[in-house]
Structures are given as structure tokens and as C-alpha cells.
Design an enzyme around this catalytic site. Structure first.
Site, PDB file in Angstrom:
ATOM      1  N   ARG A  44       2.101  10.118  13.136  1.00 54.68           N
ATOM      2  CA  ARG A  44       3.149   9.604  12.246  1.00 54.68           C
ATOM      3  C   ARG A  44       4.131   8.730  12.997  1.00 54.68           C
ATOM      4  NH1 ARG A  44       5.124  12.455   8.394  1.00 54.68           N
ATOM      5  NH2 ARG A  44       6.293  10.531   8.058  1.00 54.68           N
ATOM      6  N   CYS A  84      -0.560   7.833  -3.263  1.00 49.03           N
ATOM      7  CA  CYS A  84      -0.929   7.025  -2.094  1.00 49.03           C
ATOM      8  C   CYS A  84      -1.367   7.909  -0.936  1.00 49.03           C
ATOM      9  CB  CYS A  84       0.195   6.074  -1.692  1.00 49.03           C
ATOM     10  SG  CYS A  84       1.752   6.861  -1.337  1.00 49.03           S
ATOM     11  N   ARG A 141      -7.114   8.804   3.917  1.00 49.23           N
ATOM     12  CA  ARG A 141      -8.212   7.861   3.654  1.00 49.23           C
ATOM     13  C   ARG A 141      -8.939   7.517   4.947  1.00 49.23           C
ATOM     14  NH1 ARG A 141      -8.512   2.655   4.742  1.00 49.23           N
ATOM     15  NH2 ARG A 141      -6.316   2.648   5.326  1.00 49.23           N
ATOM     16  N   ARG A 142      -8.186   7.220   5.990  1.00 50.56           N
ATOM     17  CA  ARG A 142      -8.814   6.880   7.269  1.00 50.56           C
ATOM     18  C   ARG A 142      -9.498   8.107   7.868  1.00 50.56           C
ATOM     19  NH1 ARG A 142      -3.430   3.582   8.912  1.00 50.56           N
ATOM     20  NH2 ARG A 142      -4.002   1.555   8.025  1.00 50.56           N
ATOM     21  N   ARG A 151       3.814   4.933  17.010  1.00 49.79           N
ATOM     22  CA  ARG A 151       2.415   5.394  17.006  1.00 49.79           C
ATOM     23  C   ARG A 151       1.650   4.841  18.210  1.00 49.79           C
ATOM     24  NH1 ARG A 151       0.017   3.650  11.696  1.00 49.79           N
ATOM     25  NH2 ARG A 151       1.981   2.647  11.197  1.00 49.79           N
ATOM     26  N   LYS A 160       0.818  -1.223   0.000  1.00 45.84           N
ATOM     27  CA  LYS A 160       0.000   0.000   0.000  1.00 45.84           C
ATOM     28  C   LYS A 160       0.855   1.277   0.000  1.00 45.84           C
ATOM     29  CE  LYS A 160      -0.839   0.178   5.024  1.00 45.84           C
ATOM     30  NZ  LYS A 160      -0.152   1.411   5.352  1.00 45.84           N
ATOM     31  N   ASP A 161       2.148   1.160   0.369  1.00 49.43           N
ATOM     32  CA  ASP A 161       3.046   2.320   0.377  1.00 49.43           C
ATOM     33  C   ASP A 161       3.717   2.570  -0.980  1.00 49.43           C
ATOM     34  OD1 ASP A 161       2.572   2.710   3.086  1.00 49.43           O
ATOM     35  OD2 ASP A 161       4.297   1.503   3.715  1.00 49.43           O
TER      36      ASP A 161
END
Length: 317
Positions: free
Chosen positions: A145, A247, A127-128, A151, A81-82
Site C-alpha cells: 500500500r 473498485c 485484481r492483480r 511502494r 480507476k479509483d
């Protein structure tokens, strides 16, 4: 077997190293010799700015791309996804490993009472953020981040109600609160699956890239490819690429095999979560090659193109 030591490039976070060691073991089991070389990416170093403000597509992959092109490493392992939908010239995707859990989860403190009132949720993902605000418009979303360990620590030390994580990332290194018995309980964290949240394209999948002219590594690594995950992530990333999201835009997509069909769900949100364009479709498996493209076009033609333009302008400011 001709023996060249395959140098595996990876970021140096615990999760990235777990992924690299997983690939190393699979290659070793096939009889290949390997070596892991860890590097730090810009995305890991600059933690005081949201990702979209850094203005770099593939911020977590650029350092490894350079290391491959410069001949320091032979292959690189990434959370798929990155990875930008367009790879640098000379670098090719060679294998996608079988997908793990693709869901997002909410790691929260104490209880879930805040869901019915005002809450503060942390995430570094647009997105989240957009999907959370779409469902909980009275909540505040703050930027978060760093690697997953950092995190989790920041969540524990903050006054936030919770933070959104990729389930696969926490599961892989044993950080899911109920899995980490003791640590999770000690700091009073728990989690729930966010079944309503559409994951990032290719979430839960790991991809391995190599130099296009490196036949030895391409042949070795291609043995690790999982065809079903390869096809599903291709559809999701084609959807993302057609929407021109990079992305960082609020775009979610998930494709799944069900016997002889493929189920797809994708969406584009406004940054504040107020606007949502969503598509869902079930098609015969043989129609997979253009599915992501066609459904993205459907969204663009129904108002998504205007929204994408607005998002890009807002992110430039």
C-alpha cells in the site's frame, strides 16, 4: 470571459499533484484562472490494512467529494480507476482526458528467474493478485500500500522479487526504472510489460468531476473531454458496475477503438485466481452504449453471479 478562479481539488501525493497540474495547465491554456488545493485521503493515511478491509468504496475520492460538497473546491481530478461507478448525489463527471498507457507492469529486482519457480510479488490490488496467482499458482502475493513513491521504496527495502504497478502512474512522474536513469539503475530495478494482465476498468485515464449545479466549471472543464477515452472508459465501468464489483473485486476490462469497431476484453476472477470468467468481443462502434452491460450479464449468467456472491462473503470476513 467571466473570471471565476477554478479551485482544483486533489490528493497530495506526487502523482495526484502531477495530474492536478496537468489539468491546471490545460485550463490556463484555455484562458481560465485556477488554484490547486491538496487534501489527504483516508486511503493515503491508513496504510496498514488492505484496501478491501477498509470497507469504503471510493476511499481515495471520498475526502475530495466532501470538499466539493462543502464548497472548499470546485472540481476534483482523479485517476479514473479509483472512482466508484456511482458518484455522490450532486457530483457529475465532466471530462475524461486522453488515456495514457493502460498496461500493468512488473517492476522486479535482479532477474526474472523466479517466474519459473517460487516468487514473492507485492500488490495492493485484488485484481492483480488474482491474475498473478492464475498465471503463477506457486507464487506468494503480499499486500503493498501507499503512493507509488512509497511502494517503490518498500519494494527496494524488501525481500520480494517484484511488485505490480500501473505503467501510467510511474511514467507520469518519471519513476519507471529505465526512465529514471540513475535511480532505477542504482537500486537494481527493471520492469516488463504484463501484456497478459487485463487492466482495471479506466486504468490510465484521468477524470474530472464537478458539482452538477456549477455551470461555469462544467462548461470550462468539458472542453478537455476526449471522446474516444470517454466512450471506452464508459464501457469498462458499465461492465464493472453490472458485475457489482466496486473498485476492489478482481475485475479487469479494456475497450479500444479500431477504425470502425470497438474491441472489448473483460474478466472476473476468484480471489485465489483459480476461477476465471472471460469475455472478448468486437462490435461496430454504434453498439457501444450497452456493450459493457451485455458482456457483464454474459459472465453473470455463466457462473459469475455465484462467484461474485462468494467474493463478497469472503471480503466481509
Amino acid at each position: 470571459m467571466a473570471q471565476k478562479v477554478i479551485r482544483i481539488g486533489t490528493r497530495d501525493s506526487e502523482l495526484a499533484l502531477w495530474q492536478a497540474h496537468t489539468v491546471e495547465k490545460k485550463l490556463n491554456d484555455l484562458g481560465y484562472k485556477t488554484e490547486i488545493i491538496a487534501v489527504k485521503s483516508t486511503g493515503d493515511i491508513i496504510l496498514n490494512k488492505p484496501l478491501y478491509e477498509l470497507g469504503i468504496t471510493g476511499i481515495f475520492t471520498k475526502t475530495l467529494d466532501a470538499a466539493m460538497i462543502n464548497g472548499q473546491v470546485d472540481i476534483a481530478v482523479h485517476s479514473m480507476k479509483d472512482v466508484p461507478t456511482a458518484l455522490p448525489i450532486g457530483i457529475v463527471q465532466v471530462a475524461v482526458l486522453e488515456r495514457a498507457n493502460e498496461k500493468d507492469i512488473l517492476v522486479y529486482k535482479n532477474n526474472l528467474d523466479f517466474l519459473t519457480g517460487n516468487g514473492i510479488i507485492a500488490t495492493g490490488s485484488l485484481r492483480r493478485q488474482a491474475q498473478w496467482l492464475h498465471k503463477y499458482p506457486t507464487h506468494k502475493v503480499v499486500d503493498l500500500r501507499g503512493n507509488v513513491n512509497l511502494r517503490m521504496q518498500k519494494l527496494n527495502e524488501s525481500d520480494w522479487n517484484g511488485a505490480v504497478f500501473a505503467a501510467a502512474g510511474l511514467e507520469r512522474i518519471g519513476l519507471t526504472p529505465t526512465l529514471s536513469k540513475g535511480e532505477g539503475e542504482k537500486i537494481g530495478l527493471d520492469y516488463i510489460n504484463l501484456d497478459w494482465m487485463i487492466p482495471a476498468p479506466a486504468q490510465g485515464a484521468m477524470v474530472i468531476v464537478a458539482m452538477a449545479n456549477d455551470e461555469f466549471c462544467k462548461e470550462a472543464v468539458s472542453e478537455l473531454n476526449d471522446l474516444e477515452t470517454d466512450i471506452c472508459t464508459y464501457i469498462e465501468r458499465q461492465f464493472l458496475k453490472t458485475l457489482e464489483g466496486g473498485c476492489t473485486a478482481p475485475i479487469g476490462a479494456i475497450a479500444k477503438f479500431t477504425e470502425d469497431t470497438i474491441e472489448f476484453k473483460g474478466a472476473l476472477f476468484s480471489l485465489d485466481g483459480k476461477q476465471k470468467f472471460e469475455v472478448e468481443k468486437v462490435v461496430p462502434i454504434e453498439q457501444w452504449k450497452k456493450l459493457g452491460f451485455e458482456l457483464a450479464k454474459e459472465i453473470l449468467n455463466s457462473g459469475g453471479a455465484e462467484l461474485m456472491k462468494n467474493i463478497k462473503e469472503a471480503l466481509k470476513k
